[in-house]
Design an enzyme around this catalytic site. Structure first.
Site, PDB file in Angstrom:
ATOM      1  CE  LYS A 132       7.380 -11.620   7.414  1.00  0.00           C
ATOM      2  NZ  LYS A 132       7.977 -10.634   8.265  1.00  0.00           N
ATOM      3  CE  LYS A 154      10.348  -2.628   8.380  1.00  0.00           C
ATOM      4  NZ  LYS A 154       9.687  -3.571   9.256  1.00  0.00           N
ATOM      5  CE  LYS A 203       3.792  -6.531   4.011  1.00  0.00           C
ATOM      6  NZ  LYS A 203       3.874  -6.081   5.344  1.00  0.00           N
TER       7      LYS A 203
HETATM    8  P1  ATP Z   1       8.666  -7.143   7.002  1.00  0.00           P
HETATM    9  O1  ATP Z   1       8.873  -6.971   5.538  1.00  0.00           O
HETATM   10  O2  ATP Z   1       9.944  -7.273   7.788  1.00  0.00           O
HETATM   11  O3  ATP Z   1       7.642  -8.172   7.342  1.00  0.00           O
HETATM   12  P2  ATP Z   1       7.000  -4.816   6.949  1.00  0.00           P
HETATM   13  O4  ATP Z   1       7.592  -3.821   6.024  1.00  0.00           O
HETATM   14  O5  ATP Z   1       5.824  -5.597   6.508  1.00  0.00           O
HETATM   15  O6  ATP Z   1       8.121  -5.783   7.516  1.00  0.00           O
HETATM   16  P3  ATP Z   1       6.125  -4.305   9.684  1.00  0.00           P
HETATM   17  O7  ATP Z   1       7.085  -3.924  10.719  1.00  0.00           O
HETATM   18  O8  ATP Z   1       5.680  -5.721   9.677  1.00  0.00           O
HETATM   19  O9  ATP Z   1       6.681  -3.948   8.228  1.00  0.00           O
HETATM   20  O10 ATP Z   1       4.862  -3.345   9.758  1.00  0.00           O
HETATM   21  C1  ATP Z   1       4.759  -2.144  10.479  1.00  0.00           C
HETATM   22  C2  ATP Z   1       3.448  -1.461  10.169  1.00  0.00           C
HETATM   23  O11 ATP Z   1       3.459  -1.003   8.815  1.00  0.00           O
HETATM   24  C3  ATP Z   1       2.237  -2.387  10.292  1.00  0.00           C
HETATM   25  O12 ATP Z   1       1.145  -1.666  10.847  1.00  0.00           O
HETATM   26  C4  ATP Z   1       1.929  -2.768   8.878  1.00  0.00           C
HETATM   27  O13 ATP Z   1       0.571  -3.082   8.690  1.00  0.00           O
HETATM   28  C5  ATP Z   1       2.308  -1.495   8.130  1.00  0.00           C
HETATM   29  N1  ATP Z   1       2.699  -1.798   6.769  1.00  0.00           N
HETATM   30  C6  ATP Z   1       3.726  -2.600   6.382  1.00  0.00           C
HETATM   31  N2  ATP Z   1       3.827  -2.656   5.046  1.00  0.00           N
HETATM   32  C7  ATP Z   1       2.824  -1.844   4.560  1.00  0.00           C
HETATM   33  C8  ATP Z   1       2.409  -1.488   3.244  1.00  0.00           C
HETATM   34  N3  ATP Z   1       3.023  -1.949   2.180  1.00  0.00           N
HETATM   35  N4  ATP Z   1       1.352  -0.650   3.122  1.00  0.00           N
HETATM   36  C9  ATP Z   1       0.729  -0.154   4.207  1.00  0.00           C
HETATM   37  N5  ATP Z   1       1.070  -0.462   5.484  1.00  0.00           N
HETATM   38  C10 ATP Z   1       2.108  -1.294   5.672  1.00  0.00           C
END
Ligand code: ATP
Ligand code: LTN
Length: 335
Positions: free
Chosen positions: A119, A204, A201
């Site tokens: 980040k 969003k 990964k």
């Molecule tokens: P950001 O992009 O804003 O950091 P994010 O999409 O990574 O957000 P989070 O809110 O940080 O989402 O994560 C919520 C849950 O979803 C966490 O348990 C995280 O481990 C899971 N998660 C996020 N992205 C993935 C992914 N690509 N595959 C599997 N699990 C995920």
């Protein structure tokens, strides 16, 4: 007559940031497990809005995102009769314990966190202290509820490990105050990759909208995004090392249909990527169509949503304050 003793159900805690939409990665990696686990465990879930402001947010948009995420998670199947689901900033104990835990976390261990490094790379103009101490707030979320298991995607494992270290350190000084949580990471779908760069990964916050599927995308958009997903030139639907693009699509198809690798390879033997991508889109759509219908029903019922998040914040506060009081007493605060 002797009273029968029933074992206390284990406590499960998890949270998600309301930082935009909910992606297929969030759903397959975390949310679908939250929904299943409600039947067996005492579950507490939160929208981690305090975590979200580590990246600059636009106020009106943030309010909309939080409310939509609250409705969307209920639409996904969070059952408010079985669990507690609240908005993190409504429970003041989270900020207070986070400050305290900051004083029990070491600079070096926070600096090692992969998410902090990623980040800070992506937001070079705003590497704020909150981004750095983010895991202390996450540790507070978890430890306030004496959580036993934390269902998360693989990317959050490091943060739960740090939470365990902080809790053990604290207990080492003051006695058994915190339960030591275990990460709960499912074998399939723990890391759904970007459709445009399958070495990263699915996230969003990725600026390229073709890289991720929102669970509110319409069917057309889903078909197009899978159609454009980066694969390779071999066009054989078989999981193999180094072929991250096709491996990711196979893993998504497997999560959405429950089929294993052999079944998938047999189903698509002799068929090209075009046919497979269309099938993946169809399988994903059949999973999320009913979520979208339910979401449309509840998002406009603001009084219902408000009643739910207020009541749930009260329930969570009761539990959280209890732990916070214990912690403060142990440290030596006058309470
Ligand atoms: P950001 O992009 O804003 O950091 P994010 O999409 O990574 O957000 P989070 O809110 O940080 O989402 O994560 C919520 C849950 O979803 C966490 O348990 C995280 O481990 C899971 N998660 C996020 N992205 C993935 C992914 N690509 N595959 C599997 N699990 C995920
Ligand atoms: N940091 C997490 C969201 C989160 C969380 C938590 C997950 C905040 N607090 C407590 C599990 C337990 C993320 O998904 N990025």
């Amino acid at each position: 007559m002797e009273e029968k003793q029933y074992p206390k159900p284990k406590t499960m805690f998890s949270a998600i940031q309301p930082s935009g939409t909910i992606t297929l990665g969030n759903y397959l990696g975390a949310l679908r497990h939250w929904i299943n686990l409600q039947k067996e465990y005492f579950c507490i879930f939160a929208l981690a809005d305090l975590h979200t402001i580590t990246v600059r947010q636009e106020p009106l948009k943030m309010r909309k995102n939080v409310l939509e995420a609250y409705a969307l998670l209920i639409a996904c199947g969070i059952d408010l009769d079985k669990c507690i689901f609240f908005i993190q900033s409504h429970v003041k104990a989270h900020s207070e314990l986070a400050w305290i835990l900051n004083c029990y976390a070491q600079f070096g261990e926070l600096a090692r966190m992969t998410q902090f490094k990623d980040k800070s790379q992506n937001h070079k103009d705003n590497i704020n202290a909150g981004l750095f101490s983010y895991p202390c707030l996450m540790a507070a979320d978890i430890l306030l509820y004496k959580s036993d298991f934390i269902p998360i995607g693989a990317d959050q494992k490091q943060h739960v490990e740090l939470t365990r270290n902080i809790a053990e350190r604290f207990n080492g000084i003051y006695g058994e105050v915190f339960s030591i949580p275990e990460p709960y990471i499912a074998k399939t779908g723990a890391k759904i990759m970007s459709l445009q760069d399958p070495s990263k990964k699915m996230s969003k916050s990725d600026k390229n909208k073709n890289a991720w599927i929102s669970i509110l995308d319409n069917k057309d958009a889903i078909i197009k995004k899978f159609g454009r997903a980066i694969t390779d030139s071999e066009a054989i639907v078989r999981s193999r090392e180094g072929k991250d693009g096709i491996n990711n699509l196979i893993s998504i198809y497997s999560c959405a249909t429950g089929k294993n690798l052999d079944e998938i390879e047999e189903e698509f033997s002799g068929k090209g990527y075009g046919t497979f991508k269309a099938a993946v889109a169809e399988a994903v759509w059949s999973h999320i169509e009913h979520i979208q219908n339910r979401f449309k029903e509840i998002i406009d019922d603001k009084p219902y949503l408000e009643k739910c998040y207020r009541e749930n914040a009260e329930k969570a506060s009761y539990l959280a304050e209890n732990t916070l009081k214990k912690v403060k007493k142990k440290i030596g605060f006058i309470i």
